[in-house]
Design a protein around this motif. Structure first.
Motif, short mmCIF file in Angstrom:
data_model
loop_
_atom_site.label_atom_id
_atom_site.label_comp_id
_atom_site.label_asym_id
_atom_site.label_seq_id
_atom_site.Cartn_x
_atom_site.Cartn_y
_atom_site.Cartn_z
N PRO A 108 133.26 -45.41 -15.76
CA PRO A 108 134.03 -46.58 -15.29
C PRO A 108 133.10 -47.68 -14.77
CG PRO A 108 134.77 -44.52 -14.25
CD PRO A 108 133.48 -44.23 -14.91
N VAL A 109 133.60 -48.91 -14.78
CA VAL A 109 132.86 -50.05 -14.25
C VAL A 109 133.80 -50.84 -13.35
CG1 VAL A 109 131.61 -52.18 -14.79
CG2 VAL A 109 131.40 -50.19 -16.31
N LEU A 110 133.33 -51.21 -12.17
CA LEU A 110 134.12 -52.00 -11.24
C LEU A 110 133.88 -53.48 -11.49
CD1 LEU A 110 135.96 -52.14 -8.71
CD2 LEU A 110 133.88 -52.20 -7.33
N TYR A 111 134.94 -54.21 -11.83
CA TYR A 111 134.90 -55.66 -12.04
C TYR A 111 135.60 -56.36 -10.89
CZ TYR A 111 133.39 -55.07 -16.91
OH TYR A 111 132.68 -54.75 -18.04
N PHE A 112 135.17 -57.57 -10.58
CA PHE A 112 135.90 -58.38 -9.61
C PHE A 112 135.74 -59.86 -9.93
CE2 PHE A 112 131.76 -57.28 -7.94
CZ PHE A 112 131.27 -58.42 -7.32
N ARG A 113 136.89 -60.54 -9.90
CA ARG A 113 136.93 -61.98 -10.10
C ARG A 113 137.19 -62.62 -8.74
NH1 ARG A 113 140.85 -62.04 -13.29
NH2 ARG A 113 142.53 -63.19 -12.26
N VAL A 114 136.52 -63.73 -8.46
CA VAL A 114 136.65 -64.40 -7.17
C VAL A 114 137.13 -65.82 -7.41
CG1 VAL A 114 135.51 -64.99 -5.00
CG2 VAL A 114 134.76 -62.97 -6.30
N GLU A 115 138.19 -66.21 -6.71
CA GLU A 115 138.77 -67.53 -6.88
C GLU A 115 138.85 -68.27 -5.54
OE1 GLU A 115 142.62 -67.01 -8.58
OE2 GLU A 115 141.87 -66.18 -10.47
N ALA A 116 138.66 -69.59 -5.59
CA ALA A 116 138.86 -70.44 -4.42
C ALA A 116 140.36 -70.65 -4.22
CB ALA A 116 138.14 -71.76 -4.60
N GLN A 117 140.72 -71.30 -3.11
CA GLN A 117 142.13 -71.52 -2.80
C GLN A 117 142.84 -72.35 -3.85
OE1 GLN A 117 141.28 -72.52 1.59
NE2 GLN A 117 143.44 -71.99 1.56
N ASP A 118 142.10 -73.21 -4.54
CA ASP A 118 142.72 -74.06 -5.55
C ASP A 118 142.78 -73.39 -6.92
OD1 ASP A 118 140.08 -74.06 -6.28
OD2 ASP A 118 139.78 -76.24 -6.12
N GLY A 119 142.38 -72.11 -6.98
CA GLY A 119 142.44 -71.36 -8.23
C GLY A 119 141.16 -71.44 -9.07
N ALA A 120 140.21 -72.26 -8.64
CA ALA A 120 138.96 -72.39 -9.39
C ALA A 120 138.14 -71.11 -9.26
CB ALA A 120 138.16 -73.58 -8.89
N LEU A 121 137.55 -70.67 -10.36
CA LEU A 121 136.72 -69.48 -10.33
C LEU A 121 135.41 -69.75 -9.60
CD1 LEU A 121 137.06 -68.06 -13.97
CD2 LEU A 121 138.02 -67.10 -11.88
N VAL A 122 135.01 -68.80 -8.78
CA VAL A 122 133.71 -68.87 -8.12
C VAL A 122 132.72 -68.18 -9.05
CG1 VAL A 122 132.34 -68.21 -6.12
CG2 VAL A 122 134.75 -68.85 -5.84
N THR A 123 131.75 -68.91 -9.53
CA THR A 123 130.83 -68.38 -10.53
C THR A 123 129.40 -68.22 -10.02
OG1 THR A 123 130.38 -70.59 -11.40
CG2 THR A 123 132.18 -69.35 -12.42
N SER A 124 129.14 -68.63 -8.79
CA SER A 124 127.79 -68.54 -8.25
C SER A 124 127.49 -67.11 -7.81
CB SER A 124 127.63 -69.48 -7.05
OG SER A 124 126.40 -69.23 -6.38
N ARG A 125 126.64 -66.45 -8.56
CA ARG A 125 126.26 -65.09 -8.20
C ARG A 125 125.57 -65.06 -6.84
NH1 ARG A 125 121.81 -62.02 -8.14
NH2 ARG A 125 122.06 -59.76 -8.48
N GLU A 126 124.73 -66.07 -6.58
CA GLU A 126 123.98 -66.10 -5.32
C GLU A 126 124.92 -66.16 -4.13
OE1 GLU A 126 123.40 -67.94 -7.95
OE2 GLU A 126 121.48 -67.08 -8.60
N HIS A 127 126.00 -66.95 -4.26
CA HIS A 127 126.96 -67.09 -3.16
C HIS A 127 127.70 -65.77 -2.92
CE1 HIS A 127 129.62 -69.14 -0.41
NE2 HIS A 127 130.67 -68.72 -1.08
#
Length: 229
Positions: A108-127
Motif C-alpha cells: 500500500p501507499v499513503l497519498y494525501f492532497r492538501v488544499e487551501a480554503q479557496d480550494g486551490a491545491l497546495v503544491t509546495s513540497r517544502e511547505h
C-alpha cells in the motif's frame, strides 16, 4: 513474499469494517476511513477530509526544539464556515488522505492532497514538509518527511503528495514473513486485517495521525472474532 492486490483489498475491507465497529471519534477517528472503489472496481481506502489549523509564524520560524500548534477538525460536507473565525496568523488547510495499492512496489501507499480554503491545491513540497517536520517532532518520528514525494494520484489523477514506499517496503516484507508464520501456526485466515492494521499504525505518525494503543487493541479484538456466515 509479496503483498498482492487481492490480499490488500481483502484486508482493507476487513479493517474498514473493524474501524466502523469501534466507532471512535475525534480528529484521529478511524471510523472516517472507508473502503471505496474506482471506476474499474479496484478497492482503496479513503478518509473524510480533515481541516488542519497551523500557525504561520511557527511554520516559518520554528527551530528543531519548538513545537507547532496544530488543531485538527473533521469537516462536515466540506463546510469551512463551521470552523469559526481565524487568527490572521492561522493557516487552514484541508488534508485528504487515501491508501492505494501499488502494483510496482507490491504494497500500500499513503497519498494525501492538501488544499487551501479557496480550494486551490497546495503544491509546495517544502511547505508541506515543514508542517510535517514540526508535527513529527511531537510524534517522535524522525526523518520520515524525507520520503515525501509528489505525483498524480493513481485513481483520480490529481496532483498529490505520497510517502514513497521505499521507506516501508522492507518493513512490509518483514511483517509479511512474521504474520505468515503466525497465521500458519494459528490456522487463522490469511486476510484477517492484522497486516494492514500494523502497516497503518507504522505509517500514520509520519503525517500527524495516530492509532492509539487503546484503539489498536480494540481493533485487534474485533479482527480476531470469528466471521459470521
Amino acid at each position: 513474499m509479496s503483498w498482492s492486490l487481492s490480499e490488500f483489498a481483502s484486508e482493507a475491507k476487513t479493517v474498514s469494517e473493524a474501524f466502523q465497529h469501534i466507532g471512535d471519534s475525534g480528529s484521529d477517528s478511524l471510523a472516517d476511513w472507508a473502503l471505496v472503489e474506482d471506476q474499474t472496481h479496484v478497492a482503496f481506502l479513503k478518509r473524510a477530509p480533515l481541516l488542519r489549523r497551523s500557525k504561520k509564524d511557527k511554520i516559518a520560524t520554528a527551530s528543531a526544539d519548538e513545537l507547532c500548534l496544530v488543531d485538527d477538525t473533521i469537516i462536515a460536507d466540506n463546510d469551512l464556515a463551521c470552523i469559526g473565525p481565524n487568527d490572521e496568523n492561522d493557516e487552514l488547510l484541508v488534508w485528504i488522505f487515501s491508501i492505494v495499492y501499488s502494483d510496482v512496489w507490491e504494497c500500500p501507499v499513503l497519498y494525501f492532497r492538501v488544499e487551501a480554503q479557496d480550494g486551490a491545491l497546495v503544491t509546495s513540497r517544502e511547505h508541506i514538509v515543514q508542517i510535517l517536520k514540526l508535527e513529527h517532532y511531537q510524534n517522535e518520528v524522525e526523518d520520515s518527511w524525507e520520503f515525501v514525494s509528489y505525483d498524480e494520484h493513481p485513481v483520480d489523477g490529481l496532483p498529490s503528495f505520497f510517502l514513497h514506499p521505499c521507506q516501508t517496503r522492507e518493513r512490509v516484507k518483514t511483517l509479511l514473513n512474521s504474520t505468515d508464520g503466525k497465521r500458519h501456526d494459528a490456522g487463522t485466515s490469511q486476510h484477517n486485517g492484522f497486516l494492514l492494521l500494523t502497516w497503518m499504525s507504522m505509517i500514520f505518525p509520519a503525517v500527524g495521525m495516530t492509532i492509539s494503543s487503546q484503539n489498536f487493541v480494540a481493533i485487534q479484538k474485533q479482527l480476531s472474532k470469528p466471521k459470521s456466515h
